[in-house]
Design a protein around this motif. Structure first.
Motif, PDB file in Angstrom:
ATOM      1  N   ILE A   3       1.542  -5.467  -9.324  1.00 48.19           N
ATOM      2  CA  ILE A   3       1.567  -6.087 -10.615  1.00 48.19           C
ATOM      3  C   ILE A   3       2.034  -7.586 -10.480  1.00 48.19           C
ATOM      4  N   ALA A   4       3.249  -7.753  -9.798  1.00 51.87           N
ATOM      5  CA  ALA A   4       3.736  -9.246  -9.541  1.00 51.87           C
ATOM      6  C   ALA A   4       2.529  -9.801  -8.562  1.00 51.87           C
ATOM      7  N   SER A   5       2.036  -9.281  -7.766  1.00 52.78           N
ATOM      8  CA  SER A   5       1.022  -9.812  -6.824  1.00 52.78           C
ATOM      9  C   SER A   5      -0.148 -10.342  -7.682  1.00 52.78           C
TER      10      SER A   5
ATOM     11  N   PHE B  48      -6.038  -2.382   2.769  1.00 52.83           N
ATOM     12  CA  PHE B  48      -5.142  -1.975   1.632  1.00 52.83           C
ATOM     13  C   PHE B  48      -4.371  -0.566   2.026  1.00 52.83           C
ATOM     14  N   ALA B  49      -5.545   0.362   1.995  1.00 55.69           N
ATOM     15  CA  ALA B  49      -5.073   1.768   2.268  1.00 55.69           C
ATOM     16  C   ALA B  49      -4.254   1.936   3.324  1.00 55.69           C
ATOM     17  N   TRP B  50      -4.797   1.423   4.507  1.00 51.69           N
ATOM     18  CA  TRP B  50      -3.938   1.374   5.827  1.00 51.69           C
ATOM     19  C   TRP B  50      -2.566   0.858   5.908  1.00 51.69           C
ATOM     20  N   LEU B  51      -2.471  -0.304   5.215  1.00 52.09           N
ATOM     21  CA  LEU B  51      -1.291  -1.223   4.913  1.00 52.09           C
ATOM     22  C   LEU B  51       0.002  -0.141   4.316  1.00 52.09           C
ATOM     23  N   LEU B  52      -0.563   0.664   3.234  1.00 53.39           N
ATOM     24  CA  LEU B  52       0.176   1.305   2.412  1.00 53.39           C
ATOM     25  C   LEU B  52       0.675   2.576   3.059  1.00 53.39           C
ATOM     26  N   THR B  53       0.339   2.934   4.279  1.00 52.19           N
ATOM     27  CA  THR B  53       0.614   4.061   4.965  1.00 52.19           C
ATOM     28  C   THR B  53       1.847   3.639   5.644  1.00 52.19           C
ATOM     29  N   LEU B  54       2.021   2.153   5.771  1.00 48.75           N
ATOM     30  CA  LEU B  54       3.145   1.776   6.580  1.00 48.75           C
ATOM     31  C   LEU B  54       4.362   1.611   5.956  1.00 48.75           C
ATOM     32  N   ALA B  55       4.423   1.823   4.764  1.00 45.73           N
ATOM     33  CA  ALA B  55       5.704   1.872   3.844  1.00 45.73           C
ATOM     34  C   ALA B  55       6.364   2.888   4.259  1.00 45.73           C
TER      35      ALA B  55
ATOM     36  N   ALA C  88      -0.967  -5.678  -1.223  1.00 46.30           N
ATOM     37  CA  ALA C  88      -1.309  -5.935  -2.469  1.00 46.30           C
ATOM     38  C   ALA C  88      -2.429  -7.187  -2.460  1.00 46.30           C
ATOM     39  N   ILE C  89      -2.149  -8.023  -1.425  1.00 45.52           N
ATOM     40  CA  ILE C  89      -3.093  -8.926  -1.200  1.00 45.52           C
ATOM     41  C   ILE C  89      -4.668  -8.337  -0.840  1.00 45.52           C
TER      42      ILE C  89
END
Length: 109
Positions: free
Chosen positions: A68-70, A44-51, A11-12
């Motif tokens: 949304i909260a971020s 961002f795209a790379w970090l989302l793959t870590l979920a 998100a950041i």
């Protein structure tokens, strides 16, 4: 990496990257702002793959609540515009929805 940390980092990175493009196109910042913006969006795209999720669509849907909260935190701490009660209520609803998506029982595939 825990899913919550991946989502918060994503998100950041996404908000910072999009803000760099916003600043270039709307706030007359110089073109070099697009370089860190693009790099931030790639992060961002790379970090989302870590979920931790077996399905990309589910990971992306749950991330939406965190985004949304971020975004409202960014509005307050970076842009200096405090979210109102409706922003806060809406973000809370979205975070509850994200939690339901992430923690809901799943049938074995």
């Amino acid at each position: 990496m825990p899913t919550a940390a991946a989502y918060i980092g994503a998100a950041i990175a996404e908000i910072a990257g999009c803000y760099a493009f916003w600043a270039f196109f709307r706030l007359d910042k110089p073109a070099w702002w697009l370089v860190p913006g693009g790099l931030s969006l790639a992060l961002f795209a790379w970090l989302l793959t870590l979920a931790d999720s077996s399905a990309a669509g589910r990971a992306f849907a749950a991330y939406g609540g965190v985004y949304i909260a971020s975004s409202l935190a960014w509005l307050w701490f970076v842009e200096g515009n405090r979210p109102d009660r409706w922003d806060t209520i809406g973000a809370a609803i979205c975070l509850v929805g994200a939690a339901v998506i992430l923690a809901g029982p799943r049938a074995a595939a």
